[in-house]
Design an enzyme around this catalytic site. Structure first.
Site, PDB file in Angstrom:
ATOM      1  N   ASP A  13       9.797 -16.043   3.432  1.00 36.30           N
ATOM      2  CA  ASP A  13       8.458 -16.875   3.531  1.00 36.30           C
ATOM      3  C   ASP A  13       8.708 -18.275   4.137  1.00 36.30           C
ATOM      4  O   ASP A  13       8.087 -19.178   3.607  1.00 36.30           O
ATOM      5  CB  ASP A  13       7.909 -16.943   1.992  1.00 36.30           C
ATOM      6  CG  ASP A  13       7.763 -15.597   1.460  1.00 36.30           C
ATOM      7  OD1 ASP A  13       7.200 -14.748   1.938  1.00 36.30           O
ATOM      8  OD2 ASP A  13       8.481 -15.296   0.342  1.00 36.30           O
ATOM      9  N   LYS A  16       8.156 -18.042   9.573  1.00 31.31           N
ATOM     10  CA  LYS A  16       8.670 -17.382  10.727  1.00 31.31           C
ATOM     11  C   LYS A  16       7.638 -16.912  11.743  1.00 31.31           C
ATOM     12  O   LYS A  16       7.852 -17.038  12.894  1.00 31.31           O
ATOM     13  CB  LYS A  16       9.612 -16.197  10.576  1.00 31.31           C
ATOM     14  CG  LYS A  16      10.714 -16.754   9.539  1.00 31.31           C
ATOM     15  CD  LYS A  16      11.724 -15.417   9.414  1.00 31.31           C
ATOM     16  CE  LYS A  16      11.409 -14.309   8.497  1.00 31.31           C
ATOM     17  NZ  LYS A  16      10.983 -14.972   7.006  1.00 31.31           N
ATOM     18  N   GLY A  40       5.688 -10.047   4.989  1.00 26.72           N
ATOM     19  CA  GLY A  40       4.423 -10.654   5.206  1.00 26.72           C
ATOM     20  C   GLY A  40       4.451 -11.684   6.162  1.00 26.72           C
ATOM     21  O   GLY A  40       4.924 -12.576   5.825  1.00 26.72           O
ATOM     22  N   HIS A  41       3.972 -11.624   7.337  1.00 25.51           N
ATOM     23  CA  HIS A  41       3.785 -12.582   8.428  1.00 25.51           C
ATOM     24  C   HIS A  41       2.430 -13.031   8.442  1.00 25.51           C
ATOM     25  O   HIS A  41       1.770 -12.342   8.607  1.00 25.51           O
ATOM     26  CB  HIS A  41       4.190 -11.975   9.806  1.00 25.51           C
ATOM     27  CG  HIS A  41       5.524 -11.804  10.245  1.00 25.51           C
ATOM     28  ND1 HIS A  41       6.432 -12.591   9.450  1.00 25.51           N
ATOM     29  CD2 HIS A  41       6.438 -11.138  11.178  1.00 25.51           C
ATOM     30  CE1 HIS A  41       7.883 -12.416  10.021  1.00 25.51           C
ATOM     31  NE2 HIS A  41       7.520 -11.349  11.078  1.00 25.51           N
ATOM     32  N   GLN A 223      12.037 -11.249   5.754  1.00 25.35           N
ATOM     33  CA  GLN A 223      12.668 -11.878   4.728  1.00 25.35           C
ATOM     34  C   GLN A 223      13.624 -13.065   5.122  1.00 25.35           C
ATOM     35  O   GLN A 223      13.246 -13.675   6.143  1.00 25.35           O
ATOM     36  CB  GLN A 223      13.599 -10.695   3.956  1.00 25.35           C
ATOM     37  CG  GLN A 223      12.765  -9.679   3.128  1.00 25.35           C
ATOM     38  CD  GLN A 223      12.311  -8.715   3.937  1.00 25.35           C
ATOM     39  OE1 GLN A 223      13.239  -8.037   4.630  1.00 25.35           O
ATOM     40  NE2 GLN A 223      11.129  -8.439   4.062  1.00 25.35           N
TER      41      GLN A 223
HETATM   42  P1  IMP Z   1      12.632  -5.266  -1.677  1.00 28.45           P
HETATM   43  O1  IMP Z   1      12.677  -5.901  -0.302  1.00 28.45           O
HETATM   44  O2  IMP Z   1      11.136  -4.743  -1.883  1.00 28.45           O
HETATM   45  O3  IMP Z   1      13.394  -4.098  -2.166  1.00 28.45           O
HETATM   46  O4  IMP Z   1      12.740  -6.399  -2.689  1.00 28.45           O
HETATM   47  C1  IMP Z   1      13.827  -7.149  -2.761  1.00 28.45           C
HETATM   48  C2  IMP Z   1      13.825  -8.506  -3.128  1.00 28.45           C
HETATM   49  O5  IMP Z   1      13.567  -9.204  -1.771  1.00 28.45           O
HETATM   50  C3  IMP Z   1      12.825  -9.091  -4.158  1.00 28.45           C
HETATM   51  O6  IMP Z   1      13.224 -10.332  -4.680  1.00 28.45           O
HETATM   52  C4  IMP Z   1      11.633  -9.345  -3.206  1.00 28.45           C
HETATM   53  O7  IMP Z   1      10.731 -10.200  -4.007  1.00 28.45           O
HETATM   54  C5  IMP Z   1      12.245 -10.001  -2.166  1.00 28.45           C
HETATM   55  N1  IMP Z   1      11.517  -9.856  -0.779  1.00 28.45           N
HETATM   56  C6  IMP Z   1      11.368  -8.655  -0.225  1.00 28.45           C
HETATM   57  N2  IMP Z   1      10.618  -8.972   1.010  1.00 28.45           N
HETATM   58  C7  IMP Z   1      10.044 -10.378   1.041  1.00 28.45           C
HETATM   59  C8  IMP Z   1       9.375 -11.201   1.628  1.00 28.45           C
HETATM   60  O8  IMP Z   1       9.026 -10.712   2.799  1.00 28.45           O
HETATM   61  N3  IMP Z   1       9.608 -12.586   1.337  1.00 28.45           N
HETATM   62  C9  IMP Z   1      10.051 -12.891   0.284  1.00 28.45           C
HETATM   63  N4  IMP Z   1      10.761 -11.926  -0.560  1.00 28.45           N
HETATM   64  C10 IMP Z   1      10.817 -10.766  -0.378  1.00 28.45           C
END
Ligand code: IMP
Length: 437
Positions: A13, A16, A40-41, A223
């Site tokens: 977040d 990017k 989420g972009h 991420q």
């Molecule tokens: P997962 O990727 O759904 O398995 O989640 C693993 C961890 O990554 C959790 O803490 C999520 O909140 C975090 N996470 C996954 N995708 C994002 C993102 O796009 N932005 C911020 N945190 C993310």
């Protein structure tokens, strides 16, 4: 022509999407290299806001080929929904290319993700519930299905017959009610395959041919570094490799084909989900930043945790990604905050620690050592050069740059493309970075 990587330096977040938007003009291919629809972009084009989860943001630019690389896990239902939604807004989606080799997120992966998190209760990772971890587990266990399998009923049946009894047994053991039968899934998967077939290609050669022709390829991470499976705060991480190295494995290029690594960071920190966050703010200052910065998860709608900028993790992220240039986002959100605190080291068990610890347990015991900076009160949305920033803001940016250890070449002072301070960043290709204002 070498490739550029855009990578998040914090917990995701970082904005990017805005960086990619800035580099879009000189880009021919935008390749997503890891993650899935957990991302989420947000991209603003004129008055329109686009929120993308799986489709690379390059889709919004008619001259760019958007590519989903083999390192991405694809939920075909999400991909089709996103393509439909874009088409309904007049965006041409026919250029999208996705790798035959992408692993699939199927309904049982999501069920397993949710069941496991429910079971972990207080110790949960706080995943997005999108089935990311279970899909990557299957990839490593060599029991996963790939996009190419959607085109072959025989293989689909064979693989699902093999894998579903085990998935159902695990779901039962976790106390979840969902169960999955092969036949309905095969039918569903074949329908997805018919719809996605025109987009499927061998991405490795697509990207290699593009580079050989001299096209400019931008590899877009999802991420951020601190959520990296190997280099983040394990186990509170995602199941892929958001770091720049992940662009090689997930995008199908070699390290010598990269000449620019663009690190993206916000002027403060946020984190979604569980896990240690040494600089977390639990007061009105944090709430104010969260509100002004609209710090709500694009995918889950969860409130993001907010904290002061952490130079310990920034220095680490710059190193592990071999960052050549930084884009600093959301500086405007700090207008009115006084003082602004910057974490320069940690105290752990009475000792000063300057290096990011690989252990989440150690990180959880870290107390920040802060350097305080005077704030500024005026809005800075209209500022377009570093020299025109309030003195206090300039001092803060300079400190971030020195602590991070790489030149900040773009500073975002608002969500729109034009609300950006550019510091001698063009041309990006083969530029010798300068820190002069
Ligand atoms: P997962 O990727 O759904 O398995 O989640 C693993 C961890 O990554 C959790 O803490 C999520 O909140 C975090 N996470 C996954 N995708 C994002 C993102 O796009 N932005 C911020 N945190 C993310």
């Amino acid at each position: 022509m070498p490739a550029t990587i855009v990578v998040g330096l914090q917990w995701g977040d970082e904005g990017k999407g805005k960086t990619t938007d800035f580099l879009a003009e000189q880009t021919d291919f935008v390749v997503r290299y890891q993650g899935g629809d957990n991302a989420g972009h947000t991209v603003m084009l004129g008055d329109e806001v686009f929120k993308l989860h799986l489709v690379p943001s390059g889709i919004l630019y008619p001259h760019i080929v958007p590519v989903i690389g083999p390192g991405v896990v694809v939920n075909p239902a999400t991909l089709i929904d996103e393509l439909d939604a874009l088409a309904a807004r007049g965006i041409d989606t026919s250029r999208l290319r996705a790798s035959f080799a992408c692993h699939l997120i199927l309904p049982y992966h999501r069920a397993l993700d949710v069941a496991r998190e429910t079971r972990l209760a207080g110790a949960k990772v706080g995943t997005t519930g999108r089935g990311i971890g279970p899909a990557y587990e299957d990839r490593a266990a060599r029991t996963g299905l790939r996009l190419e399998d959607l085109l072959d009923a025989r293989i689909l049946r064979m693989k699902l017959d093999r894998v579903l009894p085990e998935k159902n047994a695990v779901l039962a053991a976790l106390g979840a009610e969902a169960r999955f039968e092969p036949e309905p899934l095969v039918e569903q998967a074949l329908a997805w395959g018919r719809r996605l077939a025109p987009h499927l290609v061998d991405v490795t050669w697509l990207v290699q041919d593009a580079l050989a022709r001299g096209d400019h390829v931008l590899l877009e991470g999802a991420q951020g570094t601190l959520l990296d499976l190997d280099h983040g705060s394990y186990p509170f991480v995602t199941s892929s490799s958001p770091i720049a190295g992940g662009a090689c494995t997930g995008g199908g290029i070699g390290p010598r084909q990269v000449d620019e690594v663009f690190g993206v960071m916000k002027a403060y920190a946020t984190r979604v989900g569980s896990g240690p966050f040494p600089t977390e703010l639990a007061d009105d200052v944090g709430l104010g930043i969260a509100e002004r910065g609209r710090e709500v998860g694009t995918t889950t709608g969860r409130a993001r945790r907010v904290g002061w900028f952490d130079a310990v993790s920034a220095r680490y992220a710059v190193a592990v990604n071999s960052v050549s240039s930084i884009m600093l986002n959301k500086l405007d959100i700090l207008s009115g905050v006084d003082p602004i605190r910057l974490c320069t080291a940690y105290q752990v068990d009475g000792r000063r620690v300057d290096a990011w610890p690989s252990s989440a347990d150690l990180l959880a015991r870290a107390t920040p050592v802060y350097e305080d900076f005077a704030g500024w009160s005026e809005p800075i949305h209209a500022v377009r050069s570093l020299a025109d920033l309030p003195d206090a803001a300039r001092r803060y940016v300079t400190a971030l740059e020195e602590y991070a250890g790489a030149p900040i070449v773009l500073v975002s002072v608002g969500p729109e493309r034009t609300q950006t301070i550019e510091r001698a960043w063009r041309p990006v290709r083969n530029r010798v970075p300068t820190v002069a204002g």
